[in-house]
Design an enzyme around this catalytic site. Structure first.
Site, PDB file in Angstrom:
ATOM      1  N   ILE A 115      10.175 -37.901  22.591  1.00 39.82           N
ATOM      2  CA  ILE A 115      10.279 -36.425  22.156  1.00 39.82           C
ATOM      3  C   ILE A 115       9.520 -35.546  22.902  1.00 39.82           C
ATOM      4  O   ILE A 115       9.760 -34.415  22.910  1.00 39.82           O
ATOM      5  CB  ILE A 115       9.836 -36.550  20.739  1.00 39.82           C
ATOM      6  CG1 ILE A 115       8.438 -37.199  20.569  1.00 39.82           C
ATOM      7  CG2 ILE A 115      11.026 -37.274  19.786  1.00 39.82           C
ATOM      8  CD1 ILE A 115       7.843 -37.003  19.300  1.00 39.82           C
ATOM      9  N   ALA A 120       6.707 -35.048  26.754  1.00 38.59           N
ATOM     10  CA  ALA A 120       6.011 -35.834  27.985  1.00 38.59           C
ATOM     11  C   ALA A 120       4.586 -35.257  27.966  1.00 38.59           C
ATOM     12  O   ALA A 120       4.090 -34.004  27.529  1.00 38.59           O
ATOM     13  CB  ALA A 120       6.511 -35.459  29.127  1.00 38.59           C
ATOM     14  N   GLY A 121       3.500 -36.168  27.711  1.00 39.58           N
ATOM     15  CA  GLY A 121       2.132 -35.671  28.072  1.00 39.58           C
ATOM     16  C   GLY A 121       1.699 -36.210  29.248  1.00 39.58           C
ATOM     17  O   GLY A 121       2.528 -36.506  29.990  1.00 39.58           O
ATOM     18  N   GLU A 122       0.454 -35.476  29.694  1.00 35.82           N
ATOM     19  CA  GLU A 122       0.080 -36.017  30.841  1.00 35.82           C
ATOM     20  C   GLU A 122      -0.329 -37.421  31.068  1.00 35.82           C
ATOM     21  O   GLU A 122      -0.054 -37.819  32.316  1.00 35.82           O
ATOM     22  CB  GLU A 122      -1.396 -35.185  31.214  1.00 35.82           C
ATOM     23  CG  GLU A 122      -1.987 -35.121  32.515  1.00 35.82           C
ATOM     24  CD  GLU A 122      -3.442 -34.975  32.617  1.00 35.82           C
ATOM     25  OE1 GLU A 122      -4.007 -34.805  31.527  1.00 35.82           O
ATOM     26  OE2 GLU A 122      -3.942 -35.113  33.660  1.00 35.82           O
ATOM     27  N   GLY A 182       1.448 -39.766  29.666  1.00 35.92           N
ATOM     28  CA  GLY A 182       2.822 -40.869  29.360  1.00 35.92           C
ATOM     29  C   GLY A 182       3.635 -40.164  28.546  1.00 35.92           C
ATOM     30  O   GLY A 182       3.336 -38.796  28.174  1.00 35.92           O
ATOM     31  N   VAL A 212       5.692 -39.272  24.924  1.00 35.78           N
ATOM     32  CA  VAL A 212       5.453 -38.963  23.601  1.00 35.78           C
ATOM     33  C   VAL A 212       6.732 -39.433  23.031  1.00 35.78           C
ATOM     34  O   VAL A 212       7.710 -38.856  23.264  1.00 35.78           O
ATOM     35  CB  VAL A 212       5.027 -37.516  23.118  1.00 35.78           C
ATOM     36  CG1 VAL A 212       4.582 -37.595  21.766  1.00 35.78           C
ATOM     37  CG2 VAL A 212       3.828 -37.089  24.104  1.00 35.78           C
ATOM     38  N   LYS A 262       1.909 -41.666  21.185  1.00 27.34           N
ATOM     39  CA  LYS A 262       1.606 -41.059  22.831  1.00 27.34           C
ATOM     40  C   LYS A 262       1.264 -42.356  23.446  1.00 27.34           C
ATOM     41  O   LYS A 262       0.325 -43.331  22.841  1.00 27.34           O
ATOM     42  CB  LYS A 262       0.582 -40.209  22.749  1.00 27.34           C
ATOM     43  CG  LYS A 262       0.600 -38.782  22.290  1.00 27.34           C
ATOM     44  CD  LYS A 262      -0.490 -38.038  22.477  1.00 27.34           C
ATOM     45  CE  LYS A 262      -0.165 -36.578  21.970  1.00 27.34           C
ATOM     46  NZ  LYS A 262      -1.285 -35.575  22.489  1.00 27.34           N
ATOM     47  N   ASP A 316      -8.475 -24.383  23.369  1.00 29.77           N
ATOM     48  CA  ASP A 316      -7.238 -24.028  23.879  1.00 29.77           C
ATOM     49  C   ASP A 316      -6.187 -23.971  22.742  1.00 29.77           C
ATOM     50  O   ASP A 316      -5.171 -24.665  22.481  1.00 29.77           O
ATOM     51  CB  ASP A 316      -6.681 -25.312  24.663  1.00 29.77           C
ATOM     52  CG  ASP A 316      -5.606 -25.258  25.388  1.00 29.77           C
ATOM     53  OD1 ASP A 316      -5.101 -24.039  25.542  1.00 29.77           O
ATOM     54  OD2 ASP A 316      -4.992 -26.311  25.884  1.00 29.77           O
ATOM     55  N   ARG A 335       1.650 -23.385  21.317  1.00 27.90           N
ATOM     56  CA  ARG A 335       2.421 -24.609  22.089  1.00 27.90           C
ATOM     57  C   ARG A 335       1.299 -25.715  21.551  1.00 27.90           C
ATOM     58  O   ARG A 335       1.693 -26.880  21.768  1.00 27.90           O
ATOM     59  CB  ARG A 335       1.994 -24.556  23.497  1.00 27.90           C
ATOM     60  CG  ARG A 335       0.778 -24.253  24.379  1.00 27.90           C
ATOM     61  CD  ARG A 335       0.850 -24.183  25.705  1.00 27.90           C
ATOM     62  NE  ARG A 335      -0.524 -23.872  26.071  1.00 27.90           N
ATOM     63  CZ  ARG A 335      -0.783 -22.694  26.214  1.00 27.90           C
ATOM     64  NH1 ARG A 335      -0.322 -21.460  25.853  1.00 27.90           N
ATOM     65  NH2 ARG A 335      -2.356 -22.381  26.538  1.00 27.90           N
ATOM     66  N   ASN A 336       0.098 -25.666  21.238  1.00 33.05           N
ATOM     67  CA  ASN A 336      -0.572 -26.557  20.651  1.00 33.05           C
ATOM     68  C   ASN A 336      -0.773 -26.768  19.247  1.00 33.05           C
ATOM     69  O   ASN A 336      -1.644 -27.261  18.585  1.00 33.05           O
ATOM     70  CB  ASN A 336      -2.021 -26.487  21.011  1.00 33.05           C
ATOM     71  CG  ASN A 336      -2.296 -26.673  22.557  1.00 33.05           C
ATOM     72  OD1 ASN A 336      -1.394 -27.504  23.235  1.00 33.05           O
ATOM     73  ND2 ASN A 336      -2.877 -26.120  23.481  1.00 33.05           N
ATOM     74  N   ASP A 365      -3.698 -31.011  19.797  1.00 35.48           N
ATOM     75  CA  ASP A 365      -4.183 -31.274  21.091  1.00 35.48           C
ATOM     76  C   ASP A 365      -5.785 -30.922  21.218  1.00 35.48           C
ATOM     77  O   ASP A 365      -6.359 -30.045  21.580  1.00 35.48           O
ATOM     78  CB  ASP A 365      -3.584 -30.243  21.831  1.00 35.48           C
ATOM     79  CG  ASP A 365      -2.607 -30.556  23.030  1.00 35.48           C
ATOM     80  OD1 ASP A 365      -3.034 -30.866  24.078  1.00 35.48           O
ATOM     81  OD2 ASP A 365      -1.577 -30.904  22.555  1.00 35.48           O
TER      82      ASP A 365
HETATM   83  P1  AMP Z   1       1.141 -33.397  23.929  1.00 34.94           P
HETATM   84  O1  AMP Z   1       0.913 -34.246  24.835  1.00 34.94           O
HETATM   85  O2  AMP Z   1       0.227 -33.443  22.703  1.00 34.94           O
HETATM   86  O3  AMP Z   1       1.182 -31.796  24.272  1.00 34.94           O
HETATM   87  O4  AMP Z   1       2.620 -33.778  23.232  1.00 34.94           O
HETATM   88  C1  AMP Z   1       3.658 -33.352  24.194  1.00 34.94           C
HETATM   89  C2  AMP Z   1       4.754 -32.922  23.267  1.00 34.94           C
HETATM   90  O5  AMP Z   1       5.230 -34.044  22.361  1.00 34.94           O
HETATM   91  C3  AMP Z   1       4.529 -31.690  22.396  1.00 34.94           C
HETATM   92  O6  AMP Z   1       4.931 -30.682  22.844  1.00 34.94           O
HETATM   93  C4  AMP Z   1       5.567 -32.064  21.244  1.00 34.94           C
HETATM   94  O7  AMP Z   1       6.808 -31.483  21.284  1.00 34.94           O
HETATM   95  C5  AMP Z   1       5.469 -33.540  21.217  1.00 34.94           C
HETATM   96  N1  AMP Z   1       4.676 -34.193  20.081  1.00 34.94           N
HETATM   97  C6  AMP Z   1       3.377 -34.396  20.195  1.00 34.94           C
HETATM   98  N2  AMP Z   1       2.798 -34.848  19.132  1.00 34.94           N
HETATM   99  C7  AMP Z   1       3.770 -34.762  18.257  1.00 34.94           C
HETATM  100  C8  AMP Z   1       4.032 -35.156  16.792  1.00 34.94           C
HETATM  101  N3  AMP Z   1       3.004 -35.799  16.063  1.00 34.94           N
HETATM  102  N4  AMP Z   1       4.915 -35.183  16.092  1.00 34.94           N
HETATM  103  C9  AMP Z   1       6.150 -34.605  16.699  1.00 34.94           C
HETATM  104  N5  AMP Z   1       6.294 -34.204  18.212  1.00 34.94           N
HETATM  105  C10 AMP Z   1       4.857 -34.447  18.909  1.00 34.94           C
END
Ligand code: AMP
Length: 495
Positions: free
Chosen positions: A173, A175-177, A179, A181, A199, A292, A296-297, A310
């Site tokens: 769903i 992408a985080g830094e 890996g 998500v 994650k 932050d 977006r967070n 975040d």
């Molecule tokens: P992050 O690395 O936490 O910024 O997560 C990257 C993306 O994954 C976010 O912008 C969301 O779109 C999605 N995401 C992260 N955590 C969740 C969650 N608990 N439920 C649904 N989507 C999530």
């Protein structure tokens, strides 16, 4: 003389227990009361010395202390806030002190009545070398995982280890830094199946990456609030390493708002803002500064509940594409950050309040980018000169006023998160208070608020004025639409 750090613990009780103190160290405690009238002055310093390590170790081998504050510093100033100082009566111990001071004086606690460096009896000693942290009933303070020598211990103190076999990954769903998500399901023995976000830490990570990745779980695991993303647990004993959180169906708030432009009632928007403010109040009460806070967070679930997410250490900002390097080398999301945090890294709950004001603006403008395409340098300069974002379209005047309050230059003049929550609650209870909107002409004058007024002849031309407020690119549009003089601009109305 060696003090470099201290811990503040708030308590509604008149008794607290400090556990896990470092042996053979001097600790200094001070108490102050807090009532509806505000904070009282700190008491004098109460100094205590813990017994040497050999004695502590013999009473319990597992009690090797890992101190919540710097291990290199043997002194902690512990400020205990208790709301009973106004009471002049003594507690049951009969020491003749006000009951508030007896918070440190009950025989059942580690401290003796009064000021004493005397050794405590062995029963009492056991209590404070328990697990390496100062734990006080009814009191919650954030513990920086950095204070653990071994980050693995921090993550296991605050996060539950989950068997990988309990997790089913369904789809990617985000992408985080570190890996991908994914969304998926978690089925713990004896519990019902839950939708979760997972994650993952990509293969080939360095030890530092693993530490930073799991740092987020060590922080998140300390929080328990309906407006803070909830950590289910971590997978560290098998690969890939994972962080498992509750699943937020509507994803991040900025994208969600852009997708649903204009679709919500004002009350729904204020409800979202209220949730974010409540989450932030909880974090600030725990002594956690987010640094932050931005749409977006924030994550949104299927009931439109917004939750702050975040969390990280230095990672948060490195991970954020909005964060830019400042001249001092730090990485900061300029558009969301208070001037004092940009200028001299003064990050506090008050700088989080500034960011919260920007989040309010993002929410009311359905995910518009703050300061549009202005460059970061221009944003810094404009804000420093007193320029503030204009009201979003159709914004209730009460909300815009709250934004402006959050953007006060003097950080002490900004509202606190509890005040913000109260204010939003009042607006929700009295929806007619949201009917007065900032109208178009005052939106224009708001642009000018810090730059002199239209009528005073401060600007000779529309172009000069637009340049001054960093909106020069709109000059042509103003001309094309007949707003070629400052008089014409001053007449602008919503119609
Ligand atoms: P992050 O690395 O936490 O910024 O997560 C990257 C993306 O994954 C976010 O912008 C969301 O779109 C999605 N995401 C992260 N955590 C969740 C969650 N608990 N439920 C649904 N989507 C999530």
């Amino acid at each position: 003389d060696q003090e470099t750090s201290y811990t503040i613990i708030k308590s509604k009780e008149t008794t607290i227990t400090a556990e896990g103190l470092k042996p053979a160290s001097v600790y200094v405690f001070q108490i102050r009361a807090r009532t509806a009238a505000g904070y009282g002055v700190f008491s004098r310093r109460f100094e205590f010395e813990t017994i040497p390590v050999s004695v502590a170790a013999s009473s319990d081998q597992s009690q090797i202390p890992i101190i919540a504050v710097s291990v290199t510093v043997g002194v902690i100033l512990l400020a205990v806030v208790i709301g009973f100082l106004l009471s002049g009566s003594c507690c049951e111990c009969g020491c003749g002190r006000a009951s508030s001071l007896c918070a440190v004086a009950h025989p059942s606690l580690i401290w003796r009545c009064g000021y004493s460096k005397a050794k405590q009896d062995p029963e009492e000693e056991k209590m404070h070398f328990h697990n390496g942290h100062i734990k006080l009933p009814g009191v919650r303070t954030y513990i920086d995982p950095h204070t653990y020598e071994d980050p693995n211990q921090a993550v296991h103190e605050f996060a539950k280890e989950i068997e990988a076999s309990c997790i089913t990954i369904e789809r990617v769903i985000g992408a985080g830094e570190f890996g991908e998500v994914c969304s998926g399901r978690l089925k713990l023995p004896g519990k019902r199946e839950l939708p979760v976000a997972i994650k993952t830490l990509k293969v080939g990570y360095t030890e530092k990456q693993r530490r930073d990745f799991l740092g987020e779980a060590s922080i998140m695991g300390q929080f328990d609030h309906p407006n803070i993303i909830h950590l289910e647990g971590v997978v560290t004993k098998s690969k890939p390493v994972m962080i498992v959180t509750e699943y937020m169906e509507n994803g991040s708030l900025d994208t969600f708002l852009k997708k649903n432009d204009g679709q919500f009632t004002v009350i729904q928007l204020v409800g979202m803002l209220r949730g974010i403010a409540a989450g932030m109040k909880y974090l600030s009460d725990m002594g956690y500064v987010h640094r932050d806070l931005a749409a977006r967070n924030i994550l949104v679930n299927s009931n439109l509940v917004c939750k702050v997410s975040d969390f990280g250490l230095s990672r948060v900002l490195e991970d954020d594409p909005e964060a830019a390097y400042t001249t001092r080398g730090g990485k900061i999301p300029i558009r969301w950050t208070a001037p004092e945090a940009i200028a001299f890294r003064k990050f506090t709950s008050a700088s989080d309040v500034w960011s919260y004001g920007i989040v309010m603006w993002e929410v009311v403008s359905y995910g518009e980018r703050p300061y549009w395409e202005m460059t970061n340098q221009d944003v810094i300069k404009a804000v420093e000169e007193g320029y503030r974002l204009p009201s979003p379209m159709d914004c209730p005047a009460a909300l815009y006023q709250l934004m402006l309050d959050c953007w006060q230059k003097d950080r002490n003049s900004r509202p606190k998160f509890d005040e913000i929550v109260n204010m939003l609650d009042k607006l929700i209870r009295n929806p007619s208070s949201l009917k007065t909107l900032v109208n178009a002409s005052s939106r224009v004058s708001n642009l000018l608020a810090e730059h002199g007024s239209l009528g005073s002849g401060a600007y000779r031309s529309v172009g000069e004025w637009l340049e001054a407020i960093k909106m020069g690119r709109y000059t042509e549009i103003f001309m094309e639409n007949g707003y070629s003089s400052m008089d014409a601009v001053a007449q602008v109305t919503l119609e």
